[in-house]
Design a protein around this motif. Sequence first.
Motif, PDB file in Angstrom:
ATOM      1  N   MET A 135       6.677  79.868  30.188  1.00 17.64           N
ATOM      2  CA  MET A 135       6.575  80.333  31.569  1.00 17.64           C
ATOM      3  C   MET A 135       7.947  80.400  32.208  1.00 17.64           C
ATOM      4  N   GLU A 136       8.220  81.535  32.833  1.00 15.29           N
ATOM      5  CA  GLU A 136       9.523  81.721  33.463  1.00 15.29           C
ATOM      6  C   GLU A 136       9.696  80.756  34.631  1.00 15.29           C
ATOM      7  N   ASP A 137      10.899  80.206  34.744  1.00 15.34           N
ATOM      8  CA  ASP A 137      11.199  79.321  35.870  1.00 15.34           C
ATOM      9  C   ASP A 137      11.193  80.129  37.160  1.00 15.34           C
ATOM     10  N   ARG A 138      10.470  79.626  38.146  1.00 19.13           N
ATOM     11  CA  ARG A 138      10.420  80.269  39.457  1.00 19.13           C
ATOM     12  C   ARG A 138      11.032  79.312  40.465  1.00 19.13           C
ATOM     13  N   GLN A 139      11.678  79.860  41.457  1.00 16.88           N
ATOM     14  CA  GLN A 139      12.276  79.023  42.492  1.00 16.88           C
ATOM     15  C   GLN A 139      11.210  78.142  43.123  1.00 16.88           C
ATOM     16  N   GLU A 140      11.407  76.832  43.041  1.00 15.68           N
ATOM     17  CA  GLU A 140      10.470  75.886  43.627  1.00 15.68           C
ATOM     18  C   GLU A 140      11.070  75.289  44.897  1.00 15.68           C
ATOM     19  N   PHE A 141      10.186  74.723  45.713  1.00 14.48           N
ATOM     20  CA  PHE A 141      10.625  74.126  46.969  1.00 14.48           C
ATOM     21  C   PHE A 141       9.944  72.774  47.147  1.00 14.48           C
ATOM     22  N   ARG A 142      10.656  71.874  47.781  1.00 16.42           N
ATOM     23  CA  ARG A 142      10.122  70.525  48.045  1.00 16.42           C
ATOM     24  C   ARG A 142       9.900  70.361  49.534  1.00 16.42           C
ATOM     25  N   TRP A 143       8.677  69.938  49.874  1.00 15.86           N
ATOM     26  CA  TRP A 143       8.356  69.689  51.280  1.00 15.86           C
ATOM     27  C   TRP A 143       8.706  68.247  51.629  1.00 15.86           C
ATOM     28  N   VAL A 144       9.480  68.069  52.667  1.00 17.94           N
ATOM     29  CA  VAL A 144       9.805  66.740  53.186  1.00 17.94           C
ATOM     30  C   VAL A 144       8.917  66.500  54.403  1.00 17.94           C
ATOM     31  N   LEU A 145       8.015  65.513  54.307  1.00 15.65           N
ATOM     32  CA  LEU A 145       7.094  65.229  55.398  1.00 15.65           C
ATOM     33  C   LEU A 145       7.610  64.094  56.266  1.00 15.65           C
ATOM     34  N   ASN A 146       7.262  64.146  57.553  1.00 15.16           N
ATOM     35  CA  ASN A 146       7.626  63.054  58.451  1.00 15.16           C
ATOM     36  C   ASN A 146       6.484  62.042  58.545  1.00 15.16           C
ATOM     37  N   ASP A 147       6.599  61.078  59.441  1.00 13.75           N
ATOM     38  CA  ASP A 147       5.585  60.025  59.563  1.00 13.75           C
ATOM     39  C   ASP A 147       4.229  60.564  60.000  1.00 13.75           C
ATOM     40  N   GLN A 148       4.207  61.741  60.604  1.00 15.44           N
ATOM     41  CA  GLN A 148       2.953  62.368  61.028  1.00 15.44           C
ATOM     42  C   GLN A 148       2.352  63.241  59.926  1.00 15.44           C
ATOM     43  N   LYS A 149       2.959  63.191  58.745  1.00 16.36           N
ATOM     44  CA  LYS A 149       2.536  63.988  57.595  1.00 16.36           C
ATOM     45  C   LYS A 149       2.618  65.487  57.889  1.00 16.36           C
ATOM     46  N   GLN A 150       3.604  65.843  58.715  1.00 16.65           N
ATOM     47  CA  GLN A 150       3.918  67.236  58.981  1.00 16.65           C
ATOM     48  C   GLN A 150       5.218  67.585  58.259  1.00 16.65           C
ATOM     49  N   ILE A 151       5.430  68.866  58.009  1.00 22.70           N
ATOM     50  CA  ILE A 151       6.633  69.294  57.299  1.00 22.70           C
ATOM     51  C   ILE A 151       7.848  69.141  58.211  1.00 22.70           C
ATOM     52  N   GLU A 152       8.774  68.300  57.785  1.00 24.66           N
ATOM     53  CA  GLU A 152      10.023  68.123  58.527  1.00 24.66           C
ATOM     54  C   GLU A 152      11.038  69.177  58.098  1.00 24.66           C
ATOM     55  N   SER A 153      11.083  69.419  56.781  1.00 23.69           N
ATOM     56  CA  SER A 153      11.997  70.428  56.247  1.00 23.69           C
ATOM     57  C   SER A 153      11.491  70.856  54.875  1.00 23.69           C
ATOM     58  N   ILE A 154      12.010  71.995  54.418  1.00 16.15           N
ATOM     59  CA  ILE A 154      11.669  72.509  53.088  1.00 16.15           C
ATOM     60  C   ILE A 154      12.970  72.795  52.365  1.00 16.15           C
ATOM     61  N   GLU A 155      13.106  72.202  51.172  1.00 19.35           N
ATOM     62  CA  GLU A 155      14.364  72.295  50.438  1.00 19.35           C
ATOM     63  C   GLU A 155      14.151  72.973  49.091  1.00 19.35           C
TER      64      GLU A 155
END
Length: 652
Positions: free
Chosen positions: A359-379
Amino acid sequence: MLDKDALASLKGLKSQMEAEKERVDATIKGTQSRYGFAVLDDGREIFVPPDEMLKVLPGDRARVCVHPGREGKPVADIEKLIESPMGEFVGTCVTKGKAFFVQPDFGTLTRWLFVPPHARNGAKAGDHVRCAMLRHPIKDGKPQAKILRVLGNHSTPGIENQYAVASFGLADEWSPALQKDVEAAVEAGIILEGRVDLTALGFVSIDAAKTQDIDDALYAETTADGWTLYVAIADPADYIKPGSRLDQAICARATSVYFHGDVIPMMPELLAQQTCALVEGEPRPALVLKADINNDGEITQFKFIEAIIKSHGKLSYYAVDRYLSGNNEDPVMHTSAVEALYQLYRVLRERRSVNELVMEDRQEFRWVLNDQKQIESIEPNEKLTSQKLVEECMVVANRCAARFMLEQQSSGPFVAHSGFRADRLDEAKQFFERFAPELLEVDPTTVTGYRQIMATLASSEHELPLRQMVNRLLTRASLTTAGGAHMGMALPAYTNCTSPLRKYADLLVHRQLKALLRDQVDTGIEQGVLDGLSQSIQTARDACIYAERWLAANYLKKLTGFKRQVPLGAVVAQISSSGFIARLTDSGLEGFVDLRKDPEKFSFDKWTASLTSTTRRFQLAQEVAVYCVGFDPKTRVINFELVPDCGLKTAG
């Protein structure tokens, strides 16, 4: 007074009207408007007017009276409720004046359901809740609901996951009776006699740092002509008796469900995280693959062993990756094992890349969640070498398991992928005629042919993304009782056996392997069981997608305010006659661009995967700029709009 002739005429008219009526059973189909349709068993759809729709709910089975309406068109009146599938459902509490309602999240049902005071269970306006019908509207068109459980409101951490779990009916708790069954199974233990003692081998687990349900450990040593690879897999099969109450509950879950910030395990923690997990320093029963692999990456011989192993180290992906790049000394005590695994990985990967399909490598992203379990940032997040290393070892174990079951004529389960859809082979030929004529003589129904086609399209320098474009002609992988080719990997047979703590299908493979090792009768997997597992897995996947879209919408709302002021760079990821899915370049989040609402009319060309109007053109993999303007509250699909002048045709 009417004379006898007039009375006779009226009676005749009445008899004629009665004769024109048809009383049949039907399934009620709702719409976004107040009217609906009665779907008869013969496939006819009969209009149900708004007043009659008040008596029923979407999905109800009812006896209807079909009769001529205005202009002679048939109309269905509701006469009797047969059954209603609307049991438990989720929704949001709303008020109107002093009245309290729940706005149900159930198919096409748009009407609010009244909740009487005694059935509110402490809920307040704005709460997301799980409900059940208290009173069906069949008698007077006035339905009532009762609240079973308050899930939380928009500010409750993790409400998106909790709501998805409730909405899709996922089991997230174990009953006291099942807990007792687990405790009894663990206390009774399993027979260890006959298992091979492999505790002296330097097994290590390589997984995410927080993983507790560790279901595999690896060890490799160099030999004169290559390596010997050992893949130890957690072995819960003897603790879970086939057909038992515990087995049925685990089968119903089918898989562990991984939400962002939450996990619903398939198996009780006492088994998955303690008794069976391959934790560091503890002897554990395991099903072990021992495979001899030569310097060319070929598996020369293998066998499965029921064993006792001990993990000598719990290593994280990041620690191993840093070690392999020379930036971390943490795993130094396991250097020889890690080094051997790394060298073996390189050979296995190279062989698969050349002879099979990776399988070809596809650009992946990591979700950083805050204490409210909401997305703080995406890297941005690249797949680590250590993850690929583990993947290659798992592929070896899985393909050996498939080969062993195939040789022994076992009933699986196997994972099959037939490649091109049988009903799309002619279309595939036309595709090759247009864009890759050199592939016309290649047989797409063979493993060799399929691999050649995919490799050629992937390496093509054509201006169109041919490899992506051909995806619409392909099937999906499926669980089967008969061994067959896995075209997507270019292998003659394949299965999954390395995650029995997280996937029920893997547990079934373990039972088959152990039965073969013990010279027992094949356990006889039925296709219906595998189809049920596939459906449960799909439901879990849909629940995760639903929650992810909700979280993504929250993040984009915070980022853009859903205003047409913040343009976002994206790429066309999927395309159809109605518009396209755009994937944001910086975050990987996806939304839908609906071109049906555009003033210009677009024509869709399936061959070039493009939409074209008088002034603009969009095609697969094209870069675009969009605004995020909102999301659908039912499906949680994010809505994008094109930035003005985006996609203009090139002059000339």
